[in-house]
Design a protein around this motif. Structure first.
Motif, PDB file in Angstrom:
ATOM      1  N   GLU A  30     127.090  68.623 -26.808  1.00 18.70           N
ATOM      2  CA  GLU A  30     127.641  67.532 -27.617  1.00 18.70           C
ATOM      3  C   GLU A  30     126.854  66.229 -27.471  1.00 18.70           C
ATOM      4  OE1 GLU A  30     129.363  68.956 -25.110  1.00 18.70           O
ATOM      5  OE2 GLU A  30     130.408  70.539 -26.231  1.00 18.70           O
ATOM      6  N   ASN A  32     123.828  65.255 -28.424  1.00 18.72           N
ATOM      7  CA  ASN A  32     123.042  64.749 -29.561  1.00 18.72           C
ATOM      8  C   ASN A  32     123.223  65.680 -30.745  1.00 18.72           C
ATOM      9  OD1 ASN A  32     120.931  63.953 -31.370  1.00 18.72           O
ATOM     10  ND2 ASN A  32     119.786  63.093 -29.643  1.00 18.72           N
ATOM     11  N   LYS A  33     123.632  65.137 -31.859  1.00 23.37           N
ATOM     12  CA  LYS A  33     123.854  65.960 -33.049  1.00 23.37           C
ATOM     13  C   LYS A  33     122.559  66.516 -33.619  1.00 23.37           C
ATOM     14  CE  LYS A  33     128.081  63.539 -34.455  1.00 23.37           C
ATOM     15  NZ  LYS A  33     128.751  62.775 -35.551  1.00 23.37           N
ATOM     16  N   ASP A  34     121.457  65.858 -33.326  1.00 20.61           N
ATOM     17  CA  ASP A  34     120.173  66.298 -33.871  1.00 20.61           C
ATOM     18  C   ASP A  34     119.472  67.323 -32.979  1.00 20.61           C
ATOM     19  OD1 ASP A  34     120.445  64.532 -36.013  1.00 20.61           O
ATOM     20  OD2 ASP A  34     119.604  62.865 -34.834  1.00 20.61           O
ATOM     21  N   ASN A  36     120.112  70.713 -30.559  1.00 18.92           N
ATOM     22  CA  ASN A  36     121.041  71.778 -30.183  1.00 18.92           C
ATOM     23  C   ASN A  36     120.699  72.280 -28.784  1.00 18.92           C
ATOM     24  OD1 ASN A  36     123.050  73.715 -30.343  1.00 18.92           O
ATOM     25  ND2 ASN A  36     121.710  75.210 -31.349  1.00 18.92           N
ATOM     26  N   ASN A  39     124.013  76.002 -24.252  1.00 21.03           N
ATOM     27  CA  ASN A  39     125.373  75.876 -23.749  1.00 21.03           C
ATOM     28  C   ASN A  39     125.553  76.841 -22.574  1.00 21.03           C
ATOM     29  OD1 ASN A  39     128.120  75.733 -23.261  1.00 21.03           O
ATOM     30  ND2 ASN A  39     128.669  75.638 -25.433  1.00 21.03           N
ATOM     31  N   SER A 177     115.745  71.840 -28.923  1.00 18.19           N
ATOM     32  CA  SER A 177     116.793  72.590 -29.619  1.00 18.19           C
ATOM     33  C   SER A 177     116.562  74.086 -29.512  1.00 18.19           C
ATOM     34  CB  SER A 177     116.832  72.184 -31.096  1.00 18.19           C
ATOM     35  OG  SER A 177     117.313  70.863 -31.251  1.00 18.19           O
TER      36      SER A 177
END
Length: 368
Positions: A30, A32-34, A36, A39, A177
């Protein structure tokens, strides 16, 4: 509980696992939205996926590999059972290595001839030996998986910059990402190694049982840690390099069990070259060299760096051990004119001493 929390707090210290001035919150999904980020909670997925993979293996072996093996003339030869003699069975459970003096004592105790005791032992040992069809099915499963994994990995990495420039593994690290194809590549690979940790205990027993078990555990630990810390790029390169030669190893075994010796010899020769190129060449001189020499010039060092490098070096040590076995098999094969044995052949733990072996051979010659 307090001790556990204290231990976990210190174990997962940001000063150990992350570069300077980086926190766990900075690389959370969560953050940074840009970007990924990986997890860590997703690491639970490969465990149920591993059981699904074991089920898939069972189905393929029963309904595909076994029928194909039988069509190639490979038979399931059920070992002949020895007569039930409790005294011999008890002695066998205590020690599976019988010396000639022990055979003499058992023969005298049971009023049997030494040859009868030796024959019982030979038949009893045969109960632990898997059939050729069983070994063919195991190798077929691994061959199919490695073909899929290597192909999928190569296709996935083909448009990734770090395949062509390994320094890209560290560009903007740890803020990189993870794409959906890389996610699946990691999850499927980890589920396969988890399944091997389970199946290894009921598969054909190999001479390098514990070396392989250490290899599987080290691979899983390395993949999990690299996922948590977002070092997945270098992890994907390790995976694709490892899968390349394994395809040919399993194919060579399949050819041998099918009776195609010349095909086996050819595949094994190509495998030996590819193994040395990938495991002793590319792996240390491209991947480990980059993580050891180039990476410190791009990203600031942190303690976890040494953990990752140590695990990579552990894998390299195992590669060197297997390379010795491979070259030994190759040397013996050249002298014999064909590939003999199996670099991961059935364990010889149940062998008897040389005197007994000679007696057994003499008995077999007499029977002929």
């Amino acid at each position: 509980m307090d001790y556990y929390r204290t231990f976990m707090h210190h174990f997962w210290s940001e000063s150990i696992w992350l570069p300077p001035n980086t926190s766990w919150a900075d690389i959370s999904p969560e953050a940074n939205k840009d970007i990924n980020h990986t997890n860590p909670r997703h690491l639970i997925y490969p465990i149920p996926m591993a059981f699904g993979m074991l089920l898939l293996r069972y189905v393929l072996e029963k309904y595909w590999f076994a029928p194909v093996g039988k069509s190639l003339g490979i038979k399931y030869n059920r070992p002949k059972k020895p007569p039930s003699i409790p005294a011999l069975e008890n002695a066998y459970e205590i020690s599976k290595r019988w010396k000639h003096k022990q055979i003499q004592g058992l023969a005298k105790q049971l009023d049997m001839s030494e040859r009868q005791v030796e024959r019982w032992l030979r038949l009893r040992k045969g109960q632990n030996k898997p059939s050729t069809l069983t070994k063919f099915c195991e190798n077929s499963w691994r061959c199919v998986y490695y073909i899929f994994s290597f192909t999928y990995g190569l296709v996935t990495l083909w448009d990734k910059p770090w395949l062509w420039n390994i320094n890209e593994c560290w560009t903007k690290f740890p803020h990189q990402s993870v794409t959906s194809d890389i996610w699946w590549y990691y999850m499927i690979s980890m589920s396969f190694y988890w399944s091997l940790c389970v199946s290894q205990f009921f598969d054909v027993k190999r001479k390098d049982f514990w070396q392989m078990f250490i290899h599987h555990i080290a691979t899983i630990v390395l993949m999990c840690l690299s996922w948590i810390v977002n070092v997945f790029r270098i992890g994907t390169l390790v995976l694709v390099v490892h899968d390349a030669a394994d395809i040919l190893l399993e194919a060579a075994k399949m050819a041998k069990y099918s009776g195609y010796q010349k095909v086996c010899d050819f595949i094994f020769a190509v495998f030996t070259v590819l193994w040395i190129v990938t495991r002793i060449g590319i792996f240390p001189f491209w991947i480990i060299r980059n993580s050891s020499i180039d990476a410190p010039k791009i990203v600031p060092m942190f303690p976890a760096y040494y953990i990752f490098n140590s695990l990579l070096i552990l894998l390299l040590i195992l590669h060197m051990f297997w390379t010795y076995l491979i070259l030994k098999i190759a040397y013996n094969s050249v002298n014999a004119g064909q590939m003999e044995g199996d670099i991961r052949s059935s364990s010889d733990d149940y062998s008897v001493d040389s005197n007994e072996s000679n007696n057994i051979r003499n008995q077999e010659n007499d029977n002929k």
